[in-house]
Design an enzyme around this catalytic site. Sequence first.
Site, short mmCIF file in Angstrom:
data_model
loop_
_atom_site.label_atom_id
_atom_site.label_comp_id
_atom_site.label_asym_id
_atom_site.label_seq_id
_atom_site.Cartn_x
_atom_site.Cartn_y
_atom_site.Cartn_z
N LYS A 66 -25.79 35.54 -80.61
CA LYS A 66 -26.89 34.33 -81.56
C LYS A 66 -28.10 34.74 -80.91
O LYS A 66 -28.93 34.66 -81.57
CB LYS A 66 -25.93 33.01 -81.78
CG LYS A 66 -24.92 33.06 -82.24
CD LYS A 66 -24.20 31.33 -82.02
CE LYS A 66 -22.86 31.84 -82.88
NZ LYS A 66 -22.23 30.22 -83.05
N GLY A 127 -21.46 18.59 -73.01
CA GLY A 127 -21.96 20.19 -73.06
C GLY A 127 -23.00 20.51 -73.66
O GLY A 127 -23.65 19.17 -73.55
N LYS A 156 -29.06 22.37 -66.80
CA LYS A 156 -29.31 22.62 -68.26
C LYS A 156 -29.12 21.73 -69.26
O LYS A 156 -30.08 21.18 -70.62
CB LYS A 156 -27.70 23.15 -69.21
CG LYS A 156 -27.93 24.71 -69.24
CD LYS A 156 -26.64 25.40 -70.06
CE LYS A 156 -25.59 26.44 -68.59
NZ LYS A 156 -24.37 26.53 -69.35
P1 NDP Z 1 -21.21 27.93 -74.40
O1 NDP Z 1 -20.40 29.40 -74.02
O2 NDP Z 1 -23.59 28.79 -74.74
O3 NDP Z 1 -21.85 26.60 -73.21
C1 NDP Z 1 -20.20 26.05 -72.98
C2 NDP Z 1 -20.27 24.57 -72.75
O4 NDP Z 1 -19.00 24.08 -72.11
C3 NDP Z 1 -21.00 24.08 -71.34
O5 NDP Z 1 -21.81 23.50 -71.36
C4 NDP Z 1 -20.49 24.82 -70.18
O6 NDP Z 1 -20.71 24.11 -69.30
C5 NDP Z 1 -19.38 23.35 -70.79
N1 NDP Z 1 -17.59 24.28 -70.36
C6 NDP Z 1 -16.70 25.58 -70.47
N2 NDP Z 1 -16.21 24.97 -69.85
C7 NDP Z 1 -16.16 23.68 -69.31
C8 NDP Z 1 -15.35 22.80 -68.63
N3 NDP Z 1 -13.95 23.39 -68.30
N4 NDP Z 1 -15.14 21.87 -68.32
C9 NDP Z 1 -16.58 21.10 -69.16
N5 NDP Z 1 -17.60 21.58 -69.70
C10 NDP Z 1 -17.13 23.34 -69.64
O7 NDP Z 1 -20.12 27.85 -75.48
P2 NDP Z 1 -20.95 27.29 -76.83
O8 NDP Z 1 -22.52 25.98 -76.83
O9 NDP Z 1 -21.26 28.57 -77.73
O10 NDP Z 1 -19.41 26.85 -77.76
C11 NDP Z 1 -18.73 25.77 -77.70
C12 NDP Z 1 -17.64 25.58 -78.48
O11 NDP Z 1 -17.73 25.32 -79.25
C13 NDP Z 1 -16.66 26.95 -78.21
O12 NDP Z 1 -14.91 25.83 -78.04
C14 NDP Z 1 -16.81 27.29 -79.07
O13 NDP Z 1 -16.09 27.81 -79.70
C15 NDP Z 1 -17.27 25.98 -79.95
N6 NDP Z 1 -17.84 26.51 -81.54
C16 NDP Z 1 -17.36 25.91 -83.26
C17 NDP Z 1 -17.76 26.33 -84.36
C18 NDP Z 1 -17.75 25.95 -85.17
O14 NDP Z 1 -18.35 26.79 -86.28
N7 NDP Z 1 -16.53 25.28 -85.43
C19 NDP Z 1 -19.68 27.30 -83.81
C20 NDP Z 1 -19.97 27.05 -82.59
C21 NDP Z 1 -19.35 26.89 -81.17
P3 NDP Z 1 -21.60 24.09 -67.88
O15 NDP Z 1 -23.17 24.40 -68.65
O16 NDP Z 1 -21.45 23.45 -66.94
O17 NDP Z 1 -20.55 25.26 -67.63
#
Ligand code: NDP
Length: 272
Positions: A66, A127, A156
């Site tokens: 993206k 998130g 972040k």
């Molecule tokens: P990113 O990789 O950009 O961000 C991931 C986020 O998740 C970060 O804020 C990270 O926190 C947090 N995170 C990861 N693991 C944990 C944990 N165990 N506990 C707490 N926080 C956690 O991902 P995206 O924003 O692109 O996607 C997020 C979700 O949204 C995914 O599940 C994706 O599949 C879903 N999605 C669904 C869509 C739909 O159309 N339904 C479209 C786009 C995304 P930190 O910064 O602290 O590491």
Amino acid sequence: MSDRYAVIGRPINHTKSPLIHGLFAEASGQALEYGAIEGGLDDFETQVLHFRRDGGRGMNITAPFKLRAFELADRRSERAQLARAANALKFEDGRILAENFDGIGLLRDIEENLGEPLRDTRVLMLGAGGAVRGALLPFLQAGPRELVIANRDMAKALTLRNELNHPRLRISRYEELEGLGFDIVVNATSASLTGELPPLPKGVLAETRLAYELAYGKGLTPFLRMAKAQGVARMADGVGMLVEQAAEAFAWWRGVRPETRGVIDRLTIALE
Ligand code: NDP
């Protein structure tokens, strides 16, 4: 030859986009082809340019491209700029236009399909990654009483708050949520993809009407299980968001907004 579109991502084998756009095209009588392309880490940009050269009219972009799609574009919508990511491209008059419909798709699913307007509500979003970036502008425009972003990595979250600088947007550490109540809680972390639960304090969902999980097709994730255990009335996963963002892209490309209800019903897997 009909107009060509495609989704590109890596891996791409589980994508639902060709099915969704195929159903939209059929229902709205539009002649188009919609394929799926496995993106290459070394040649994503070349693949996009070749697709356009070969007559492609637009593309959907999914993980992990993206940001690269956003950078490749000549023009970017305000939503895409804030998200610093594109989930849809349109090829027009020799230019590449970038959009981001993830946030508006999520908002439409919550407000229109689930019947939960954000106006004057207390919203908690977990998130601070790409999905949250895409959602912030449409969410704030919907007029919630407050929008709180909780993330493990506070740097972040702080960057997001500083970029938006909106009076109703707050950021919080997870532990600082203790004792607070929210009407709508959205899990926009990727924790569910690995079967994890964000570190939410116990009881934080006690006043919640809707718990929304962005991941889809996974049944009751740890977050939704927690919501159920705390008596949250309504739970949803991200399948409606997926279909709604696709409908926005379809309308952008074709000038016709397709009906989404039947497609969402067809793709929905029961949460129980
Ligand atoms: P990113 O990789 O950009 O961000 C991931 C986020 O998740 C970060 O804020 C990270 O926190 C947090 N995170 C990861 N693991 C944990 C944990 N165990 N506990 C707490 N926080 C956690 O991902 P995206 O924003 O692109 O996607 C997020 C979700 O949204 C995914 O599940 C994706 O599949 C879903 N999605 C669904 C869509 C739909 O159309 N339904 C479209 C786009 C995304 P930190 O910064 O602290 O590491």
